[in-house]
Scaffold this motif. Structure first.
Motif, short mmCIF file in Angstrom:
data_model
loop_
_atom_site.label_atom_id
_atom_site.label_comp_id
_atom_site.label_asym_id
_atom_site.label_seq_id
_atom_site.Cartn_x
_atom_site.Cartn_y
_atom_site.Cartn_z
N HIS A 111 13.17 -24.22 12.98
CA HIS A 111 11.69 -24.72 13.46
C HIS A 111 10.97 -24.86 12.01
N ARG A 112 10.80 -26.58 12.06
CA ARG A 112 9.43 -26.84 11.07
C ARG A 112 8.71 -27.17 11.58
N LEU A 113 7.77 -26.43 11.20
CA LEU A 113 6.67 -27.14 12.43
C LEU A 113 4.93 -27.01 11.24
N LYS A 114 3.77 -27.95 11.06
CA LYS A 114 2.86 -27.60 10.35
C LYS A 114 2.30 -27.14 10.95
N ASP A 115 1.10 -27.54 9.97
CA ASP A 115 0.12 -26.55 10.85
C ASP A 115 -0.94 -27.21 11.78
N GLY A 116 -1.11 -26.21 12.52
CA GLY A 116 -2.42 -27.52 13.90
C GLY A 116 -0.38 -27.74 15.08
N GLU A 117 0.97 -27.61 14.56
CA GLU A 117 1.29 -27.98 15.52
C GLU A 117 1.77 -27.49 16.86
N LYS A 118 2.20 -27.78 17.74
CA LYS A 118 2.25 -27.05 19.30
C LYS A 118 3.81 -26.81 19.03
N TYR A 119 4.53 -25.03 19.78
CA TYR A 119 5.87 -25.01 20.09
C TYR A 119 5.77 -24.02 21.38
N ARG A 120 6.29 -24.93 22.04
CA ARG A 120 5.81 -24.39 23.74
C ARG A 120 4.68 -24.53 23.80
N ASN A 121 3.72 -25.04 23.89
CA ASN A 121 2.32 -24.88 24.50
C ASN A 121 1.94 -23.51 23.74
N TRP A 122 2.71 -23.19 22.08
CA TRP A 122 1.24 -22.26 21.24
C TRP A 122 1.58 -23.78 20.32
N ASN A 123 -0.15 -23.31 20.34
CA ASN A 123 -0.83 -23.33 18.26
C ASN A 123 -0.10 -22.85 17.58
N LEU A 124 0.18 -23.06 16.53
CA LEU A 124 0.84 -22.61 15.27
C LEU A 124 -0.72 -23.10 14.35
N SER A 125 -0.84 -21.70 13.91
CA SER A 125 -1.78 -21.92 12.32
C SER A 125 -2.15 -21.21 11.37
N ILE A 126 -1.13 -21.73 9.90
CA ILE A 126 -1.19 -21.11 8.98
C ILE A 126 -2.39 -20.13 8.12
N VAL A 127 -1.97 -19.00 8.73
CA VAL A 127 -3.23 -18.06 7.84
C VAL A 127 -3.19 -17.86 6.68
N ASP A 128 -2.09 -17.41 6.03
CA ASP A 128 -2.20 -17.06 4.63
C ASP A 128 -0.01 -17.86 4.27
N SER A 129 0.41 -17.21 2.68
CA SER A 129 0.93 -17.81 2.12
C SER A 129 1.64 -16.86 2.78
N ARG A 130 1.97 -15.69 3.42
CA ARG A 130 2.76 -14.78 4.05
C ARG A 130 2.67 -15.27 5.97
#
Length: 150
Positions: A111-130
């Motif tokens: 799955h390719r998700l952008k920062d702030g995008e939802k996946y199964r009602n969970w919000n994705l945030s990219i914290v750092d490079s890993r």
């Protein structure tokens, strides 16, 4: 040939014997219990408004229906879904955006998700490079990429 030996005459006599009494008698309440209490006065609506006319409408009922009071959102405790079972495979950073590559543990699908995008009602945030984190209803789940080999 005599009149009694004619088969057509015997059939006619049998029909008259069986059909005659049945048509002149109405069924008793024991034979037709669904007819108990059915009088012409009670069937007036059916006579005045036949069943298959286009103008027939159901009767208007003047009963009030009690509807339950709406439940405020603050009264309901939200239970978060189980965090998604994903493996962080990579993070793609460009000058315009960042995307996370996450592999589904069950199907192996990426799955390719952008920062702030939802996946199964969970919000994705990219914290750092890993590291990425999924958040829902105040709960958080972090996913880290493998550590680099030294």
């Amino acid at each position: 040939m005599t009149a009694l030996s004619d088969p057509r005459l015997s059939v006619l006599i049998a029909v008259l014997l069986f059909a005659g009494p049945a048509s002149s008698q109405s069924p008793t309440p024991d034979e037709a219990p669904w007819l108990q209490g059915a009088t012409l006065d009670r069937l007036e609506a059916t006579r005045l408004h036949p069943l298959f006319t286009p103008t027939r409408q159901p009767p208007v009922v003047d009963e009030t229906v009690d509807t339950p009071a709406p439940v405020a959102a603050a009264d309901v405790e939200t239970v978060p879904d189980a965090p998604p079972e994903l493996k962080l495979v990579g993070i793609i950073s460009t000058t315009d955006s960042r995307q996370a590559l996450l592999q589904d543990a069950a199907s192996g699908q990426i799955h390719r998700l952008k920062d702030g995008e939802k996946y199964r009602n969970w919000n994705l945030s990219i914290v750092d490079s890993r590291t990425v984190a999924f958040e829902q209803s105040g709960h958080s789940q972090e996913y880290k990429m493998f550590l680099p080999i030294r």
